[in-house]
Write a protein that holds these residues in place. Sequence first.
Motif, mmCIF file in Angstrom:
data_model
loop_
_atom_site.group_PDB
_atom_site.id
_atom_site.type_symbol
_atom_site.label_atom_id
_atom_site.label_comp_id
_atom_site.label_asym_id
_atom_site.label_seq_id
_atom_site.Cartn_x
_atom_site.Cartn_y
_atom_site.Cartn_z
ATOM 1 N N GLN A 112 -12.485 -70.585 45.316
ATOM 2 C CA GLN A 112 -12.153 -69.551 46.299
ATOM 3 C C GLN A 112 -13.414 -68.838 46.793
ATOM 4 O OE1 GLN A 112 -8.942 -68.536 47.197
ATOM 5 N NE2 GLN A 112 -9.360 -66.615 48.228
ATOM 6 N N VAL A 113 -13.530 -68.671 48.098
ATOM 7 C CA VAL A 113 -14.558 -67.787 48.644
ATOM 8 C C VAL A 113 -14.082 -66.356 48.430
ATOM 9 C CG1 VAL A 113 -15.815 -67.066 50.707
ATOM 10 C CG2 VAL A 113 -15.244 -69.483 50.370
ATOM 11 N N VAL A 114 -14.942 -65.523 47.842
ATOM 12 C CA VAL A 114 -14.582 -64.134 47.570
ATOM 13 C C VAL A 114 -15.670 -63.215 48.111
ATOM 14 C CG1 VAL A 114 -13.189 -64.705 45.548
ATOM 15 C CG2 VAL A 114 -15.601 -64.177 45.240
ATOM 16 N N HIS A 115 -15.259 -62.011 48.474
ATOM 17 C CA HIS A 115 -16.205 -61.026 49.000
ATOM 18 C C HIS A 115 -17.137 -60.545 47.898
ATOM 19 C CE1 HIS A 115 -17.661 -57.092 50.374
ATOM 20 N NE2 HIS A 115 -17.420 -57.488 51.606
ATOM 21 N N TRP A 116 -16.560 -60.193 46.727
ATOM 22 C CA TRP A 116 -17.281 -59.871 45.500
ATOM 23 C C TRP A 116 -18.006 -58.525 45.523
ATOM 24 C CZ3 TRP A 116 -16.453 -61.436 40.864
ATOM 25 C CH2 TRP A 116 -17.420 -61.350 39.851
ATOM 26 N N ASP A 117 -17.830 -57.732 46.569
ATOM 27 C CA ASP A 117 -18.522 -56.436 46.635
ATOM 28 C C ASP A 117 -17.638 -55.418 47.346
ATOM 29 O OD1 ASP A 117 -20.644 -54.753 46.048
ATOM 30 O OD2 ASP A 117 -21.773 -55.266 47.845
ATOM 31 N N ILE A 118 -16.364 -55.376 46.963
ATOM 32 C CA ILE A 118 -15.428 -54.469 47.614
ATOM 33 C C ILE A 118 -15.594 -53.081 47.009
ATOM 34 C CG2 ILE A 118 -13.009 -53.972 48.096
ATOM 35 C CD1 ILE A 118 -12.474 -56.955 48.041
ATOM 36 N N ALA A 153 -10.692 -62.131 41.646
ATOM 37 C CA ALA A 153 -11.938 -61.365 41.694
ATOM 38 C C ALA A 153 -11.859 -60.186 42.664
ATOM 39 C CB ALA A 153 -13.107 -62.280 42.059
ATOM 40 N N ASP A 154 -11.464 -60.440 43.911
ATOM 41 C CA ASP A 154 -11.447 -59.347 44.883
ATOM 42 C C ASP A 154 -10.370 -58.305 44.581
ATOM 43 O OD1 ASP A 154 -13.696 -60.145 46.232
ATOM 44 O OD2 ASP A 154 -12.624 -61.221 47.816
ATOM 45 N N PRO A 155 -9.160 -58.694 44.146
ATOM 46 C CA PRO A 155 -8.210 -57.656 43.736
ATOM 47 C C PRO A 155 -8.742 -56.762 42.618
ATOM 48 C CG PRO A 155 -7.041 -59.701 44.114
ATOM 49 C CD PRO A 155 -8.514 -60.022 44.222
ATOM 50 N N LEU A 156 -9.526 -57.315 41.703
ATOM 51 C CA LEU A 156 -10.102 -56.489 40.648
ATOM 52 C C LEU A 156 -11.211 -55.603 41.201
ATOM 53 C CD1 LEU A 156 -10.321 -55.567 37.770
ATOM 54 C CD2 LEU A 156 -11.663 -57.622 37.237
ATOM 55 N N MET A 157 -12.082 -56.175 42.032
ATOM 56 C CA MET A 157 -13.158 -55.378 42.624
ATOM 57 C C MET A 157 -12.602 -54.186 43.391
ATOM 58 S SD MET A 157 -16.292 -56.446 42.084
ATOM 59 C CE MET A 157 -17.158 -57.872 41.436
ATOM 60 N N ALA A 158 -11.523 -54.394 44.134
ATOM 61 C CA ALA A 158 -10.953 -53.320 44.938
ATOM 62 C C ALA A 158 -10.426 -52.187 44.072
ATOM 63 C CB ALA A 158 -9.835 -53.869 45.819
ATOM 64 N N ARG A 159 -10.061 -52.484 42.851
ATOM 65 C CA ARG A 159 -9.498 -51.463 41.954
ATOM 66 C C ARG A 159 -10.575 -50.723 41.164
ATOM 67 N NH1 ARG A 159 -5.618 -55.082 43.120
ATOM 68 N NH2 ARG A 159 -3.431 -54.381 42.967
ATOM 69 N N SER A 207 -0.613 -56.279 40.060
ATOM 70 C CA SER A 207 -1.199 -57.318 40.910
ATOM 71 C C SER A 207 -0.840 -58.696 40.367
ATOM 72 C CB SER A 207 -2.728 -57.173 40.935
ATOM 73 O OG SER A 207 -3.342 -58.347 41.423
ATOM 74 N N PRO A 208 -0.150 -59.536 41.150
ATOM 75 C CA PRO A 208 0.189 -60.876 40.655
ATOM 76 C C PRO A 208 -1.034 -61.681 40.221
ATOM 77 C CG PRO A 208 1.468 -60.365 42.617
ATOM 78 C CD PRO A 208 0.450 -59.266 42.469
ATOM 79 N N ALA A 209 -2.126 -61.581 40.996
ATOM 80 C CA ALA A 209 -3.321 -62.360 40.658
ATOM 81 C C ALA A 209 -3.932 -61.892 39.342
ATOM 82 C CB ALA A 209 -4.349 -62.264 41.775
ATOM 83 N N LEU A 210 -3.986 -60.576 39.129
ATOM 84 C CA LEU A 210 -4.575 -60.042 37.900
ATOM 85 C C LEU A 210 -3.633 -60.206 36.715
ATOM 86 C CD1 LEU A 210 -6.278 -56.894 39.413
ATOM 87 C CD2 LEU A 210 -7.418 -58.903 38.464
ATOM 88 N N ALA A 211 -2.330 -60.080 36.957
ATOM 89 C CA ALA A 211 -1.375 -60.321 35.878
ATOM 90 C C ALA A 211 -1.464 -61.769 35.407
ATOM 91 C CB ALA A 211 0.040 -59.984 36.346
ATOM 92 N N ALA A 212 -1.676 -62.691 36.351
ATOM 93 C CA ALA A 212 -1.817 -64.104 35.970
ATOM 94 C C ALA A 212 -3.094 -64.336 35.177
ATOM 95 C CB ALA A 212 -1.796 -64.982 37.223
ATOM 96 N N ALA A 213 -4.170 -63.630 35.553
ATOM 97 C CA ALA A 213 -5.432 -63.774 34.812
ATOM 98 C C ALA A 213 -5.281 -63.230 33.401
ATOM 99 C CB ALA A 213 -6.559 -63.052 35.542
ATOM 100 N N GLY A 214 -4.564 -62.111 33.244
ATOM 101 C CA GLY A 214 -4.310 -61.545 31.924
ATOM 102 C C GLY A 214 -5.190 -60.358 31.601
ATOM 103 N N ASP A 215 -4.663 -59.452 30.778
ATOM 104 C CA ASP A 215 -5.389 -58.241 30.401
ATOM 105 C C ASP A 215 -6.699 -58.549 29.691
ATOM 106 O OD1 ASP A 215 -3.977 -56.210 31.503
ATOM 107 O OD2 ASP A 215 -2.889 -55.656 29.691
ATOM 108 N N ASP A 216 -6.724 -59.618 28.876
ATOM 109 C CA ASP A 216 -7.953 -59.939 28.146
ATOM 110 C C ASP A 216 -9.089 -60.259 29.112
ATOM 111 O OD1 ASP A 216 -6.760 -59.525 25.731
ATOM 112 O OD2 ASP A 216 -6.545 -61.642 25.211
#
Length: 317
Positions: A200-206, A234-240, A256-265
Amino acid sequence: MTAPRAVGVRLPYAAVPARVRDWVDATLGSPVVATAEQVGGMSPGCATRLTCADGTRAFVKAVGDELNPDTPGLFRREVGVLTHLGAHDLWAGLLASYDDGRWVALVVEDVEGRHPDFTDDGELADVLAATDGLVEALAGRELPDAVDLVQVPTLLGRWADSLDSLPTAAPDVPVPAWLRADRRDWAAVLRREAELPMEQVVHWDIRVDNLLRRPTGEIVFVDWGVAARGPAWADPLMARLERVEDPGFDRSVAASPALAAAGDDVVTAFLAGFGAHLAIRSTVAVDVNLPTLNDFRIRESARMLGAVARRTGRHPA
């Protein structure tokens, strides 16, 4: 209002070399008659809203290698990314670029608007929804290998190494004692994540200084100098991260579905690894013409490691 977390010392447009300013005039087809300097971000170059004699408006950013040897490379990456991404409502379009080997400049769409206010729950919700839209817009987009994207797996590996180095790190590395003594298995989590496919292309600096809110409410993402190839979360986490100190951050991550899928760890390991790496860099990095960068590293590290303490039931020490 939310103030930019990253604020450097920028060159005013009038101090940009005449050859670059002449190129801007020629590119816009009318001489620049008014400027408005912008704050936010760490580049030592200019970041300026321009108005031309014929009413044309644009935004220009320009930097030379005598100001900082690395920043022109970030600008070249941004040129490559915006050139190949093309136009979209979610980002400011590239109008033209300049590169004489020493100075690099971009002329981009001047987005009418202001930075969003992350203390306003409604505006924060708009940013998070726009970030989800950005993830969808970037999914499946291919950029040529010539565009030197940051590789998130490489960064995750460096952060894991930073965590592993903490027991023998210098006493002046600003990390809490509990992290030196107990790093859990966060380095292993980061290394496992780094082995997964990341196309995935990500912005990475939100950050708030890299976001604009139009008067009609739409969010626009600017400054693609550290655009990366990484995971969809990555970007949903950066935005938070703007509100990482707030327990609401943890609820937002869970929603966030994307972050929930990645997992708390993975989220906690990200915060621990990034925070540890910034702390170590604050004691060894050499920053040319970036006088505020190191304080930024220390503040960001403290914010992230404080969130790790909260998420693991520890008290910062």
